[in-house]
Scaffold this motif. Structure first.
Motif, PDB file in Angstrom:
ATOM      1  N   ASN A   5    -105.558 -91.146 -23.971  1.00 59.95           N
ATOM      2  CA  ASN A   5    -105.713 -91.076 -22.521  1.00 59.95           C
ATOM      3  C   ASN A   5    -107.036 -91.672 -22.043  1.00 59.95           C
ATOM      4  O   ASN A   5    -107.349 -91.607 -20.869  1.00 59.95           O
ATOM      5  CB  ASN A   5    -105.583 -89.629 -22.044  1.00 59.95           C
ATOM      6  CG  ASN A   5    -106.600 -88.716 -22.677  1.00 59.95           C
ATOM      7  OD1 ASN A   5    -107.317 -89.099 -23.599  1.00 59.95           O
ATOM      8  ND2 ASN A   5    -106.680 -87.491 -22.193  1.00 59.95           N
ATOM      9  N   GLU A   6    -107.805 -92.264 -22.933  1.00 58.90           N
ATOM     10  CA  GLU A   6    -109.061 -92.892 -22.542  1.00 58.90           C
ATOM     11  C   GLU A   6    -108.786 -94.275 -21.950  1.00 58.90           C
ATOM     12  O   GLU A   6    -107.816 -94.944 -22.302  1.00 58.90           O
ATOM     13  CB  GLU A   6    -110.000 -93.017 -23.746  1.00 58.90           C
ATOM     14  CG  GLU A   6    -110.448 -91.685 -24.306  1.00 58.90           C
ATOM     15  CD  GLU A   6    -111.377 -90.921 -23.377  1.00 58.90           C
ATOM     16  OE1 GLU A   6    -112.028 -91.547 -22.509  1.00 58.90           O
ATOM     17  OE2 GLU A   6    -111.453 -89.697 -23.519  1.00 58.90           O
ATOM     18  N   THR A   7    -109.666 -94.732 -21.097  1.00 61.84           N
ATOM     19  CA  THR A   7    -109.488 -96.010 -20.406  1.00 61.84           C
ATOM     20  C   THR A   7    -109.287 -97.190 -21.366  1.00 61.84           C
ATOM     21  O   THR A   7    -108.387 -98.004 -21.138  1.00 61.84           O
ATOM     22  CB  THR A   7    -110.661 -96.258 -19.439  1.00 61.84           C
ATOM     23  OG1 THR A   7    -110.732 -95.151 -18.531  1.00 61.84           O
ATOM     24  CG2 THR A   7    -110.474 -97.541 -18.651  1.00 61.84           C
ATOM     25  N   PRO A   8    -110.073 -97.336 -22.448  1.00 65.41           N
ATOM     26  CA  PRO A   8    -109.826 -98.474 -23.346  1.00 65.41           C
ATOM     27  C   PRO A   8    -108.405 -98.495 -23.919  1.00 65.41           C
ATOM     28  O   PRO A   8    -107.788 -99.559 -24.023  1.00 65.41           O
ATOM     29  CB  PRO A   8    -110.866 -98.297 -24.454  1.00 65.41           C
ATOM     30  CG  PRO A   8    -111.964 -97.543 -23.804  1.00 65.41           C
ATOM     31  CD  PRO A   8    -111.279 -96.608 -22.850  1.00 65.41           C
ATOM     32  N   HIS A   9    -107.891 -97.334 -24.260  1.00 65.93           N
ATOM     33  CA  HIS A   9    -106.532 -97.283 -24.801  1.00 65.93           C
ATOM     34  C   HIS A   9    -105.511 -97.698 -23.739  1.00 65.93           C
ATOM     35  O   HIS A   9    -104.554 -98.422 -24.039  1.00 65.93           O
ATOM     36  CB  HIS A   9    -106.216 -95.883 -25.327  1.00 65.93           C
ATOM     37  CG  HIS A   9    -104.877 -95.806 -25.991  1.00 65.93           C
ATOM     38  ND1 HIS A   9    -104.664 -96.261 -27.270  1.00 65.93           N
ATOM     39  CD2 HIS A   9    -103.675 -95.374 -25.552  1.00 65.93           C
ATOM     40  CE1 HIS A   9    -103.392 -96.099 -27.586  1.00 65.93           C
ATOM     41  NE2 HIS A   9    -102.771 -95.557 -26.553  1.00 65.93           N
ATOM     42  N   VAL A  10    -105.713 -97.267 -22.503  1.00 64.13           N
ATOM     43  CA  VAL A  10    -104.796 -97.635 -21.416  1.00 64.13           C
ATOM     44  C   VAL A  10    -104.855 -99.148 -21.174  1.00 64.13           C
ATOM     45  O   VAL A  10    -103.823 -99.785 -20.937  1.00 64.13           O
ATOM     46  CB  VAL A  10    -105.112 -96.835 -20.131  1.00 64.13           C
ATOM     47  CG1 VAL A  10    -104.234 -97.288 -18.972  1.00 64.13           C
ATOM     48  CG2 VAL A  10    -104.917 -95.342 -20.379  1.00 64.13           C
ATOM     49  N   ILE A  11    -106.044 -99.742 -21.271  1.00 68.92           N
ATOM     50  CA  ILE A  11    -106.175-101.197 -21.117  1.00 68.92           C
ATOM     51  C   ILE A  11    -105.408-101.907 -22.228  1.00 68.92           C
ATOM     52  O   ILE A  11    -104.661-102.859 -21.965  1.00 68.92           O
ATOM     53  CB  ILE A  11    -107.660-101.614 -21.107  1.00 68.92           C
ATOM     54  CG1 ILE A  11    -108.330-101.131 -19.823  1.00 68.92           C
ATOM     55  CG2 ILE A  11    -107.807-103.137 -21.262  1.00 68.92           C
ATOM     56  CD1 ILE A  11    -109.828-101.286 -19.799  1.00 68.92           C
ATOM     57  N   ILE A  12    -105.554-101.443 -23.462  1.00 69.43           N
ATOM     58  CA  ILE A  12    -104.835-102.043 -24.590  1.00 69.43           C
ATOM     59  C   ILE A  12    -103.331-101.937 -24.383  1.00 69.43           C
ATOM     60  O   ILE A  12    -102.588-102.895 -24.619  1.00 69.43           O
ATOM     61  CB  ILE A  12    -105.279-101.399 -25.921  1.00 69.43           C
ATOM     62  CG1 ILE A  12    -106.710-101.835 -26.253  1.00 69.43           C
ATOM     63  CG2 ILE A  12    -104.347-101.788 -27.069  1.00 69.43           C
ATOM     64  CD1 ILE A  12    -107.336-101.085 -27.394  1.00 69.43           C
ATOM     65  N   GLN A  13    -102.854-100.776 -23.926  1.00 68.73           N
ATOM     66  CA  GLN A  13    -101.425-100.602 -23.644  1.00 68.73           C
ATOM     67  C   GLN A  13    -100.967-101.576 -22.561  1.00 68.73           C
ATOM     68  O   GLN A  13     -99.894-102.177 -22.673  1.00 68.73           O
ATOM     69  CB  GLN A  13    -101.144 -99.172 -23.170  1.00 68.73           C
ATOM     70  CG  GLN A  13    -101.129 -98.151 -24.266  1.00 68.73           C
ATOM     71  CD  GLN A  13    -100.827 -96.776 -23.693  1.00 68.73           C
ATOM     72  OE1 GLN A  13    -101.264 -96.423 -22.604  1.00 68.73           O
ATOM     73  NE2 GLN A  13    -100.069 -95.999 -24.448  1.00 68.73           N
ATOM     74  N   GLY A  16    -100.461-104.880 -23.893  1.00 72.07           N
ATOM     75  CA  GLY A  16     -99.404-104.967 -24.896  1.00 72.07           C
ATOM     76  C   GLY A  16     -99.950-105.354 -26.262  1.00 72.07           C
ATOM     77  O   GLY A  16     -99.259-105.991 -27.060  1.00 72.07           O
ATOM     78  N   GLN A  17    -101.184-104.974 -26.528  1.00 67.03           N
ATOM     79  CA  GLN A  17    -101.851-105.303 -27.786  1.00 67.03           C
ATOM     80  C   GLN A  17    -102.032-104.055 -28.633  1.00 67.03           C
ATOM     81  O   GLN A  17    -101.950-102.942 -28.129  1.00 67.03           O
ATOM     82  CB  GLN A  17    -103.242-105.899 -27.508  1.00 67.03           C
ATOM     83  CG  GLN A  17    -103.248-107.108 -26.620  1.00 67.03           C
ATOM     84  CD  GLN A  17    -102.901-108.373 -27.372  1.00 67.03           C
ATOM     85  OE1 GLN A  17    -103.094-108.468 -28.563  1.00 67.03           O
ATOM     86  NE2 GLN A  17    -102.366-109.337 -26.648  1.00 67.03           N
ATOM     87  N   LYS A  18    -102.330-104.252 -29.916  1.00 59.90           N
ATOM     88  CA  LYS A  18    -102.701-103.132 -30.782  1.00 59.90           C
ATOM     89  C   LYS A  18    -104.209-102.933 -30.770  1.00 59.90           C
ATOM     90  O   LYS A  18    -104.704-101.832 -30.906  1.00 59.90           O
ATOM     91  CB  LYS A  18    -102.223-103.367 -32.204  1.00 59.90           C
ATOM     92  CG  LYS A  18    -100.719-103.285 -32.335  1.00 59.90           C
ATOM     93  CD  LYS A  18    -100.303-103.263 -33.791  1.00 59.90           C
ATOM     94  CE  LYS A  18     -98.799-103.301 -33.879  1.00 59.90           C
ATOM     95  NZ  LYS A  18     -98.228-102.022 -34.150  1.00 59.90           N
ATOM     96  N   MET A  66    -114.962-104.431 -24.103  1.00 63.62           N
ATOM     97  CA  MET A  66    -113.766-104.723 -24.898  1.00 63.62           C
ATOM     98  C   MET A  66    -113.509-106.218 -25.062  1.00 63.62           C
ATOM     99  O   MET A  66    -112.591-106.612 -25.763  1.00 63.62           O
ATOM    100  CB  MET A  66    -112.543-104.072 -24.230  1.00 63.62           C
ATOM    101  CG  MET A  66    -112.600-102.569 -24.212  1.00 63.62           C
ATOM    102  SD  MET A  66    -111.163-101.881 -23.380  1.00 63.62           S
ATOM    103  CE  MET A  66    -109.875-102.324 -24.556  1.00 63.62           C
ATOM    104  N   ARG A  67    -114.292-107.069 -24.392  1.00 61.00           N
ATOM    105  CA  ARG A  67    -114.111-108.525 -24.438  1.00 61.00           C
ATOM    106  C   ARG A  67    -112.752-108.939 -23.874  1.00 61.00           C
ATOM    107  O   ARG A  67    -112.053-109.766 -24.424  1.00 61.00           O
ATOM    108  CB  ARG A  67    -114.282-109.084 -25.846  1.00 61.00           C
ATOM    109  CG  ARG A  67    -115.549-108.693 -26.566  1.00 61.00           C
ATOM    110  CD  ARG A  67    -116.763-109.294 -25.877  1.00 61.00           C
ATOM    111  NE  ARG A  67    -117.967-109.189 -26.692  1.00 61.00           N
ATOM    112  CZ  ARG A  67    -118.913-108.270 -26.539  1.00 61.00           C
ATOM    113  NH1 ARG A  67    -118.778-107.343 -25.608  1.00 61.00           N
ATOM    114  NH2 ARG A  67    -119.983-108.257 -27.284  1.00 61.00           N
ATOM    115  N   VAL A  68    -112.394-108.316 -22.748  1.00 62.70           N
ATOM    116  CA  VAL A  68    -111.138-108.628 -22.056  1.00 62.70           C
ATOM    117  C   VAL A  68    -111.494-109.305 -20.739  1.00 62.70           C
ATOM    118  O   VAL A  68    -112.275-108.769 -19.949  1.00 62.70           O
ATOM    119  CB  VAL A  68    -110.318-107.344 -21.784  1.00 62.70           C
ATOM    120  CG1 VAL A  68    -109.105-107.647 -20.933  1.00 62.70           C
ATOM    121  CG2 VAL A  68    -109.909-106.693 -23.090  1.00 62.70           C
ATOM    122  N   LYS A  69    -110.946-110.476 -20.500  1.00 66.54           N
ATOM    123  CA  LYS A  69    -111.217-111.203 -19.259  1.00 66.54           C
ATOM    124  C   LYS A  69    -110.406-110.616 -18.106  1.00 66.54           C
ATOM    125  O   LYS A  69    -109.373-110.007 -18.313  1.00 66.54           O
ATOM    126  CB  LYS A  69    -110.890-112.684 -19.438  1.00 66.54           C
ATOM    127  CG  LYS A  69    -111.807-113.357 -20.438  1.00 66.54           C
ATOM    128  CD  LYS A  69    -111.481-114.815 -20.617  1.00 66.54           C
ATOM    129  CE  LYS A  69    -112.436-115.410 -21.647  1.00 66.54           C
ATOM    130  NZ  LYS A  69    -112.163-116.808 -21.919  1.00 66.54           N
TER     131      LYS A  69
END
Length: 92
Positions: A5-13, A16-18, A66-69
């Motif tokens: 339920n943390e923000t980084p996990h939600v961003i990954i979901q 659509g990445q692991k 997280m190095r996400v653009k």
């Protein structure tokens, strides 16, 4: 891996990445502003911002680590563009 339920996990979901790449040069992950808003809404009880705009800025701050653009830009540049009003149409 972060708690589900943390923000980084939600961003990954949302992506659509692991996991995300740890290098800007090899980074291919990209969130649209609509996806940033979706994460901000989903996490509204966990983020401190009082508006969708403020929570979206928090999510974009997480993207820096997280190095996400965001919208094809590095998050710091996207945050500056947001401050200059470039994404206002998403928050009206």
């Amino acid at each position: 891996m972060s708690a589900r339920n943390e923000t980084p996990h939600v961003i990954i979901q949302t992506l659509g990445q692991k996991k995300c790449n740890g290098d800007w040069d090899a980074s291919t992950e990209n969130l649209s502003m609509e996806q940033v808003k979706q994460v901000a809404e989903k996490q509204k009880d966990r983020l401190t911002g009082s508006s969708v705009y403020a929570r979206s800025r928090e999510v974009m701050g997480t993207c820096v680590a997280m190095r996400v653009k965001v919208e094809g830009m590095e998050p710091k540049a996207a945050l500056q563009a947001m401050k200059e009003g470039r994404f206002n149409e998403h928050f009206e």
